[in-house]
Scaffold this motif. Sequence first.
Motif, PDB file in Angstrom:
ATOM      1  N   THR A 300       0.825  -1.214   0.000  1.00 37.16           N
ATOM      2  CA  THR A 300       0.000   0.000   0.000  1.00 37.16           C
ATOM      3  C   THR A 300       0.855   1.258   0.000  1.00 37.16           C
ATOM      4  OG1 THR A 300      -1.682  -1.222   1.244  1.00 37.16           O
ATOM      5  CG2 THR A 300      -1.893   1.165   1.190  1.00 37.16           C
ATOM      6  N   THR A 301       2.010   1.215   0.640  1.00 32.42           N
ATOM      7  CA  THR A 301       2.882   2.399   0.723  1.00 32.42           C
ATOM      8  C   THR A 301       3.902   2.461  -0.411  1.00 32.42           C
ATOM      9  OG1 THR A 301       4.371   1.168   2.193  1.00 32.42           O
ATOM     10  CG2 THR A 301       2.642   2.478   3.224  1.00 32.42           C
ATOM     11  N   LYS A 360       8.062  -1.292   0.047  1.00 37.19           N
ATOM     12  CA  LYS A 360       7.370  -1.041   1.305  1.00 37.19           C
ATOM     13  C   LYS A 360       8.123   0.040   2.041  1.00 37.19           C
ATOM     14  CE  LYS A 360       5.561  -3.265   5.487  1.00 37.19           C
ATOM     15  NZ  LYS A 360       5.440  -4.540   6.243  1.00 37.19           N
ATOM     16  N   LEU A 361       7.421   1.105   2.397  1.00 38.04           N
ATOM     17  CA  LEU A 361       8.055   2.254   3.019  1.00 38.04           C
ATOM     18  C   LEU A 361       8.642   1.876   4.376  1.00 38.04           C
ATOM     19  CD1 LEU A 361       8.493   5.292   2.532  1.00 38.04           C
ATOM     20  CD2 LEU A 361       6.414   5.709   3.854  1.00 38.04           C
TER      21      LEU A 361
END
Length: 374
Positions: A300-301, A360-361
Motif C-alpha cells: 500500500t505504501t 514497502k516504506l
Amino acid sequence: MTTPADTPDSPPWAPPGPRPPAGPEAPRAEVPDSEVPGSEATPAGESRAEAAPAVTAHGAGVPQGPEAAVGSGMPPGPAMAYPAQAQAPAPFPGSPYGPGVPQGPGVPGVGPYGVPAARTGLGVGALVIGVVGLLFGIVPFLFWLGGFMGVLALVLGIVGYGRANRGEATDRGQAVAGIVLGAVTIVVAAAWLVVLIVAAQAVERIDERVREKEGASAEPFAPDGTARPEPSPEPTETETTPSTLAFGRTHTYEDGVKVTVSVPKPYRPDGFAAGYEKGDTALRVTITIVNGSDEALDVTTALPDARDAEGARASTIFDGSRATEMFRGTVLPGKQVKAGYAFALPADADGELQIELAPKLLAYEPVIWTGPVK
C-alpha cells in the motif's frame, strides 16, 4: 316559682327542682264509651281506666306533667323539659363525600374517596440518572462512574415500575426508560472495563518480550552453554546491486522481493485529466512487484516519486481512463502485482525522467530508475 330547669343559665338536661304542692283537684266528668268516636263499649262492671292503661305523649305508662300524679299518691309537678336531639351538620356545598366531609383538595395528601395521591419520583429519577450515567459511561476514564449510575437507575426503574403496576404511581413510561438506559450503561461500562484489561495485558506481554530480548543480547551464551545465534539482518539491497538502474531493469532485494519499472511511454490524457496542463510531456510507466520472500508483503505504501534531471517534481496524472492505478493490499509469497502511473513533465524539462520507489516504506531501501524521454 322558678326551678333550675327554668333558669336560662341552666342546661336543658338539669334535673327538675322541687314541685309545688298540688291544689284541690277539679272534678272530672265521665263520658260514656258509646259517645266517644272510634271507641268500643266497655264491659259492664269495668271502668275505662281499668280496661286500658293511660297513653301519654311519652308512651304507655309514662307519667306526663302534673296529670300523671293523679291517683299515684305523688304530688304533681311541672312538666319535665327534655333536651332536643342534635341535628346532623349540613353537608359542605358540592361535596361528593357526604355531610361534614370536605372535598379532596381541602385535605392535603388525600385523593378522591380517601385514596392516597400517586407518587412519581422513582420513575423520573431512574430516567434522569440513566441519561447522565450513559453520558459518563461513554467516556474512557469515567466509565466506572457511569456503571454505578447505571445500576442505580436500573434499581430505581424496577421499583418504580412495580409501583406503577400496583397503581401507586403514574410514571410507568419513565420507569421503563430508566431500566433500559441503566442496562445499556452497564453494558457500555463493562465493555470499557474489558478493553482496558486486554490493553493492560498486551502492554505487559510487550514489556516481557523487550526484557527478554535485552537480556539475550547482553548474554552471548545460552543457559546450556552454547553460543546464541546472531539475529538475522533486516532485508536490504546487496552491495553489488547499484542504487540507480535504467528503465526496464529489475532490482532484487536480499529476501527475494523484486521490483521492475518499465520504459516510459507517451500518454495522451483525456479532457478531464487532473495534474496535466497543455504543453506538458505526459508519460506512463508500469511497475511490477514480485514477492519472492516467505512472508506477505504490504504494497500500500509503494508510491513512486517522479522528477526530472534537475530535481523538479513531476505531477501525477489522474483522468477517466485510469491513467494512474495505485498499489493496494497485500501480495502473498510467490505472487506479483502491477500498477500503472502517469506523470507530466513541464515543457522546459531537460528530457530525462527519474522514478524513486521502495516496495514497502521504511522496510526497504528505495531504488532510482532513470532514463531519457522523447
